[in-house]
Design an enzyme around this catalytic site. Structure first.
Site, PDB file in Angstrom:
ATOM      1  N   GLU A 126       6.205  -7.137 -17.066  1.00  0.00           N
ATOM      2  CA  GLU A 126       5.273  -6.029 -17.349  1.00  0.00           C
ATOM      3  C   GLU A 126       5.820  -5.155 -18.477  1.00  0.00           C
ATOM      4  O   GLU A 126       7.032  -4.936 -18.534  1.00  0.00           O
ATOM      5  CB  GLU A 126       5.080  -5.190 -16.082  1.00  0.00           C
ATOM      6  CG  GLU A 126       4.402  -5.989 -14.975  1.00  0.00           C
ATOM      7  CD  GLU A 126       4.388  -5.233 -13.635  1.00  0.00           C
ATOM      8  OE1 GLU A 126       4.730  -4.036 -13.602  1.00  0.00           O
ATOM      9  OE2 GLU A 126       4.043  -5.860 -12.638  1.00  0.00           O
ATOM     10  N   ARG A 159       5.141  -7.925  -6.238  1.00  0.00           N
ATOM     11  CA  ARG A 159       5.910  -7.936  -7.483  1.00  0.00           C
ATOM     12  C   ARG A 159       5.644  -9.262  -8.176  1.00  0.00           C
ATOM     13  O   ARG A 159       5.540 -10.315  -7.510  1.00  0.00           O
ATOM     14  CB  ARG A 159       7.421  -7.818  -7.196  1.00  0.00           C
ATOM     15  CG  ARG A 159       7.872  -6.428  -6.793  1.00  0.00           C
ATOM     16  CD  ARG A 159       7.811  -5.437  -7.954  1.00  0.00           C
ATOM     17  NE  ARG A 159       8.279  -4.109  -7.581  1.00  0.00           N
ATOM     18  CZ  ARG A 159       7.504  -3.113  -7.152  1.00  0.00           C
ATOM     19  NH1 ARG A 159       6.197  -3.291  -7.045  1.00  0.00           N
ATOM     20  NH2 ARG A 159       8.018  -1.935  -6.859  1.00  0.00           N
ATOM     21  N   ARG A 192       9.728 -13.241   7.618  1.00  0.00           N
ATOM     22  CA  ARG A 192      10.895 -14.029   8.013  1.00  0.00           C
ATOM     23  C   ARG A 192      10.917 -14.234   9.529  1.00  0.00           C
ATOM     24  O   ARG A 192      11.425 -15.212  10.039  1.00  0.00           O
ATOM     25  CB  ARG A 192      12.178 -13.362   7.526  1.00  0.00           C
ATOM     26  CG  ARG A 192      12.349 -13.496   6.020  1.00  0.00           C
ATOM     27  CD  ARG A 192      13.413 -12.599   5.500  1.00  0.00           C
ATOM     28  NE  ARG A 192      13.083 -11.203   5.726  1.00  0.00           N
ATOM     29  CZ  ARG A 192      13.805 -10.188   5.287  1.00  0.00           C
ATOM     30  NH1 ARG A 192      14.909 -10.410   4.616  1.00  0.00           N
ATOM     31  NH2 ARG A 192      13.423  -8.943   5.522  1.00  0.00           N
ATOM     32  N   GLY A 230       3.928  -6.158   6.431  1.00  0.00           N
ATOM     33  CA  GLY A 230       4.651  -4.919   6.710  1.00  0.00           C
ATOM     34  C   GLY A 230       3.670  -3.757   6.693  1.00  0.00           C
ATOM     35  O   GLY A 230       2.525  -3.893   7.126  1.00  0.00           O
ATOM     36  N   ARG A 231       4.135  -2.619   6.158  1.00  0.00           N
ATOM     37  CA  ARG A 231       3.269  -1.418   6.161  1.00  0.00           C
ATOM     38  C   ARG A 231       1.978  -1.677   5.394  1.00  0.00           C
ATOM     39  O   ARG A 231       0.879  -1.414   5.892  1.00  0.00           O
ATOM     40  CB  ARG A 231       4.042  -0.232   5.562  1.00  0.00           C
ATOM     41  CG  ARG A 231       5.159   0.275   6.465  1.00  0.00           C
ATOM     42  CD  ARG A 231       6.025   1.280   5.759  1.00  0.00           C
ATOM     43  NE  ARG A 231       6.753   0.688   4.659  1.00  0.00           N
ATOM     44  CZ  ARG A 231       8.082   0.781   4.485  1.00  0.00           C
ATOM     45  NH1 ARG A 231       8.812   1.455   5.340  1.00  0.00           N
ATOM     46  NH2 ARG A 231       8.659   0.211   3.445  1.00  0.00           N
ATOM     47  N   HIS A 289      -0.748  -2.974 -12.847  1.00  0.00           N
ATOM     48  CA  HIS A 289       0.137  -2.391 -11.828  1.00  0.00           C
ATOM     49  C   HIS A 289      -0.365  -0.993 -11.413  1.00  0.00           C
ATOM     50  O   HIS A 289       0.336   0.009 -11.554  1.00  0.00           O
ATOM     51  CB  HIS A 289       1.580  -2.317 -12.359  1.00  0.00           C
ATOM     52  CG  HIS A 289       2.598  -2.207 -11.254  1.00  0.00           C
ATOM     53  ND1 HIS A 289       3.842  -2.774 -11.310  1.00  0.00           N
ATOM     54  CD2 HIS A 289       2.561  -1.576 -10.042  1.00  0.00           C
ATOM     55  CE1 HIS A 289       4.531  -2.504 -10.211  1.00  0.00           C
ATOM     56  NE2 HIS A 289       3.760  -1.771  -9.430  1.00  0.00           N
TER      57      HIS A 289
HETATM   58  P1  NAP Z   1       7.472  -3.309   4.129  1.00  0.00           P
HETATM   59  O1  NAP Z   1       6.822  -2.407   5.108  1.00  0.00           O
HETATM   60  O2  NAP Z   1       8.967  -3.372   4.096  1.00  0.00           O
HETATM   61  O3  NAP Z   1       6.890  -4.783   4.389  1.00  0.00           O
HETATM   62  C1  NAP Z   1       7.421  -5.897   3.774  1.00  0.00           C
HETATM   63  C2  NAP Z   1       7.100  -7.132   4.618  1.00  0.00           C
HETATM   64  O4  NAP Z   1       7.571  -8.289   3.931  1.00  0.00           O
HETATM   65  C3  NAP Z   1       7.737  -7.121   5.991  1.00  0.00           C
HETATM   66  O5  NAP Z   1       6.794  -7.479   6.928  1.00  0.00           O
HETATM   67  C4  NAP Z   1       8.831  -8.178   5.916  1.00  0.00           C
HETATM   68  O6  NAP Z   1       8.965  -8.832   7.156  1.00  0.00           O
HETATM   69  C5  NAP Z   1       8.280  -9.122   4.851  1.00  0.00           C
HETATM   70  N1  NAP Z   1       9.343  -9.811   4.128  1.00  0.00           N
HETATM   71  C6  NAP Z   1      10.470  -9.261   3.593  1.00  0.00           C
HETATM   72  N2  NAP Z   1      11.225 -10.212   3.026  1.00  0.00           N
HETATM   73  C7  NAP Z   1      10.563 -11.376   3.197  1.00  0.00           C
HETATM   74  C8  NAP Z   1      10.861 -12.729   2.847  1.00  0.00           C
HETATM   75  N3  NAP Z   1      11.984 -13.066   2.207  1.00  0.00           N
HETATM   76  N4  NAP Z   1       9.956 -13.681   3.175  1.00  0.00           N
HETATM   77  C9  NAP Z   1       8.825 -13.357   3.850  1.00  0.00           C
HETATM   78  N5  NAP Z   1       8.505 -12.095   4.214  1.00  0.00           N
HETATM   79  C10 NAP Z   1       9.366 -11.121   3.890  1.00  0.00           C
HETATM   80  O7  NAP Z   1       7.032  -3.000   2.645  1.00  0.00           O
HETATM   81  P2  NAP Z   1       5.704  -2.261   2.148  1.00  0.00           P
HETATM   82  O8  NAP Z   1       5.902  -0.800   2.200  1.00  0.00           O
HETATM   83  O9  NAP Z   1       4.548  -2.858   2.843  1.00  0.00           O
HETATM   84  O10 NAP Z   1       5.737  -2.676   0.589  1.00  0.00           O
HETATM   85  C11 NAP Z   1       5.743  -4.032   0.221  1.00  0.00           C
HETATM   86  C12 NAP Z   1       5.936  -4.188  -1.268  1.00  0.00           C
HETATM   87  O11 NAP Z   1       4.723  -3.899  -1.956  1.00  0.00           O
HETATM   88  C13 NAP Z   1       6.943  -3.249  -1.929  1.00  0.00           C
HETATM   89  O12 NAP Z   1       8.275  -3.683  -1.738  1.00  0.00           O
HETATM   90  C14 NAP Z   1       6.518  -3.275  -3.371  1.00  0.00           C
HETATM   91  O13 NAP Z   1       7.216  -4.269  -4.089  1.00  0.00           O
HETATM   92  C15 NAP Z   1       5.043  -3.640  -3.318  1.00  0.00           C
HETATM   93  N6  NAP Z   1       4.189  -2.529  -3.806  1.00  0.00           N
HETATM   94  C16 NAP Z   1       3.453  -2.704  -4.927  1.00  0.00           C
HETATM   95  C17 NAP Z   1       2.648  -1.674  -5.373  1.00  0.00           C
HETATM   96  C18 NAP Z   1       1.795  -1.824  -6.591  1.00  0.00           C
HETATM   97  O14 NAP Z   1       1.525  -0.818  -7.238  1.00  0.00           O
HETATM   98  N7  NAP Z   1       1.327  -3.013  -6.925  1.00  0.00           N
HETATM   99  C19 NAP Z   1       2.624  -0.457  -4.703  1.00  0.00           C
HETATM  100  C20 NAP Z   1       3.391  -0.321  -3.572  1.00  0.00           C
HETATM  101  C21 NAP Z   1       4.177  -1.368  -3.115  1.00  0.00           C
HETATM  102  P3  NAP Z   1      10.377  -9.486   7.610  1.00  0.00           P
HETATM  103  O15 NAP Z   1      11.419  -8.431   7.364  1.00  0.00           O
HETATM  104  O16 NAP Z   1      10.186  -9.823   9.049  1.00  0.00           O
HETATM  105  O17 NAP Z   1      10.555 -10.689   6.760  1.00  0.00           O
HETATM  106  C1  8YV Z   2       4.719   2.507  -8.295  1.00  0.00           C
HETATM  107  C2  8YV Z   2       5.041   0.465  -6.872  1.00  0.00           C
HETATM  108  O1  8YV Z   2       3.819   3.540  -8.384  1.00  0.00           O
HETATM  109  O2  8YV Z   2       5.594   1.770  -4.994  1.00  0.00           O
HETATM  110  C3  8YV Z   2       5.826   0.748  -5.649  1.00  0.00           C
HETATM  111  O3  8YV Z   2       6.691  -0.082  -5.308  1.00  0.00           O
HETATM  112  O4  8YV Z   2       5.151  -0.575  -7.446  1.00  0.00           O
HETATM  113  C4  8YV Z   2       4.072   1.477  -7.386  1.00  0.00           C
HETATM  114  O5  8YV Z   2       3.518   2.182  -6.336  1.00  0.00           O
HETATM  115  C5  8YV Z   2       4.953   2.141  -9.687  1.00  0.00           C
HETATM  116  O6  8YV Z   2       5.806   1.057  -9.779  1.00  0.00           O
HETATM  117  C6  8YV Z   2       5.551   3.343 -10.430  1.00  0.00           C
HETATM  118  O7  8YV Z   2       6.922   3.342 -10.377  1.00  0.00           O
END
Ligand code: NAP
Ligand code: 8YV
Length: 315
Positions: free
Chosen positions: A262, A233, A176, A154-155, A280
């Site tokens: 966490e 996650r 998916r 995704g993004r 995180h």
């Molecule tokens: P996004 O643009 O919505 O991208 C998510 C991708 O996952 C899409 O390409 C989607 O494609 C795919 N997907 C969704 N459900 C799926 C499934 N069941 N099986 C396989 N693929 C699936 O989201 P994003 O903005 O990139 O963010 C992604 C995630 O990163 C967030 O939801 C968050 O949990 C995590 N994150 C973590 C941190 C951190 O601090 N560690 C920070 C920011 C974000 P399809 O819809 O075609 O399946």
């Molecule tokens: C958050 C994240 O900053 O954006 C998300 O989904 O997991 C992190 O970027 C962190 O969880 C603070 O709420």
């Protein structure tokens, strides 16, 4: 402010600067303080918007206490800690902070790719422990030119793919459904993507739909020379299966920014040299966290002024 002015319920403090800026937009109930809880007992029906975060979330029980709730503004892009089913049923709009964090989260994913495959953190510990004078550090794994699989293109995943192309890596992904806007190799099966990958990077959303999809079978397919990096996650990876795979040498190592419970990290992960663990922090740069704060506050401000949201994910 008048006794009937809408109230903002803030679930948890983000930081003093953010909290002060939020308080400048309207009257805030600080849900994490004793005074806030008392105030909520008296004035729950006046709350129109909740300010929360990916970490603090919003459960159905709290939503049920707020009959006048119309919107939720969350700091963070992941909304798995917000009960979207309950929000949808009530017509409550939800916003998050997409895009502003993509670059930093992808940078951190790549830091973990390099740190696990090149053993960077372990090498740092080796020098600090004074071991260099007496022994040689073991060889690591080449990153450039290898195959990088992305679960969730995704993004954020697309920025990870851009970073990887700078390392001349082949890119495959599993969503998916295939994304016609990209030329990377699409795998209908996550297991087959893992079998193809030298390193599998997880960037899909958390929540029930993805709970434990990186399971023992996927890890076995990744294989004894394969690495796992998770910046999505903790819930997406079956943590017990990951520990078992590392202990058995069924995979080569893991770079983990997120965990099931966490901030508690199991010793079975924390104490391993083939695991690089970060608390995180993938989005945690001054620049990105500042942009996330601005966007969260812009959502609250827009709601208070117009009833709409800048970046709705629901509603
Ligand atoms: P996004 O643009 O919505 O991208 C998510 C991708 O996952 C899409 O390409 C989607 O494609 C795919 N997907 C969704 N459900 C799926 C499934 N069941 N099986 C396989 N693929 C699936 O989201 P994003 O903005 O990139 O963010 C992604 C995630 O990163 C967030 O939801 C968050 O949990 C995590 N994150 C973590 C941190 C951190 O601090 N560690 C920070 C920011 C974000 P399809 O819809 O075609 O399946
Ligand atoms: C958050 C994240 O900053 O954006 C998300 O989904 O997991 C992190 O970027 C962190 O969880 C603070 O709420």
């Amino acid at each position: 402010m008048s006794d009937s002015a809408p109230l903002i319920l803030q679930i948890g403090s983000i930081n003093p600067g953010f909290d002060a800026r939020l308080a400048a937009l309207g009257e805030v109930i600080e849900g994490w303080t004793a005074a806030g809880r008392d105030r909520l007992d008296r004035d729950a029906e006046r709350v129109r918007i909740v300010a929360t975060s990916a970490m603090h979330g919003l459960d159905a029980a709290t939503m049920a206490r707020l009959p006048g709730l119309r919107a939720v503004a969350s700091f963070g892009v992941g909304v798995d800690a917000i009960d979207l089913t309950a929000a949808r049923a009530r017509g409550i709009a939800v916003s998050n902070t997409p895009e502003v964090l993509d670059e930093c989260v992808a940078d951190h994913a790549f830091a973990l790719v390099l740190a696990t495959m090149r053993r960077t953190a372990e090498a740092d510990r080796f020098v600090r422990a004074g071991l260099w004078t007496a022994s040689r550090f073991p060889l690591a794994t080449r990153v450039s030119g290898k195959r990088l699989g992305i679960l969730g293109l995704g993004r954020i995943g697309k920025v990870v793919a851009r970073r990887a192309s700078g390392f001349d890596m082949a890119i495959g992904y599993h969503n998916r459904r295939a994304d016609p806007s990209v030329a990377h190799a699409y795998f209908v099966s996550l297991r087959e993507l893992a079998a193809w990958s030298d390193v599998l990077v997880v960037t899909c959303p958390g929540g029930e739909a993805t709970r434990g999809i990186v399971d023992a079978e996927v890890l076995a397919a990744l294989g004894p020379t394969g690495f796992l990096v998770n910046v999505a996650r903790g819930s997406v990876v079956d943590e017990a299966a990951l520990i078992a795979a590392l202990q058995a040498g069924a995979i080569a190592g893991a770079g983990l920014d997120v965990f099931v419970d966490e901030p508690r990290v199991p010793d079975a992960l924390r104490l391993r040299d083939d695991v690089v663990a970060t608390p995180h922090v993938a989005s945690a740069t001054r620049e990105t966290r500042g942009a996330m704060e601005d966007l969260t506050l812009a959502n609250v401000e827009r709601f208070l002024a117009t009833g709409g949201l800048v970046t709705p994910v629901l509603g």
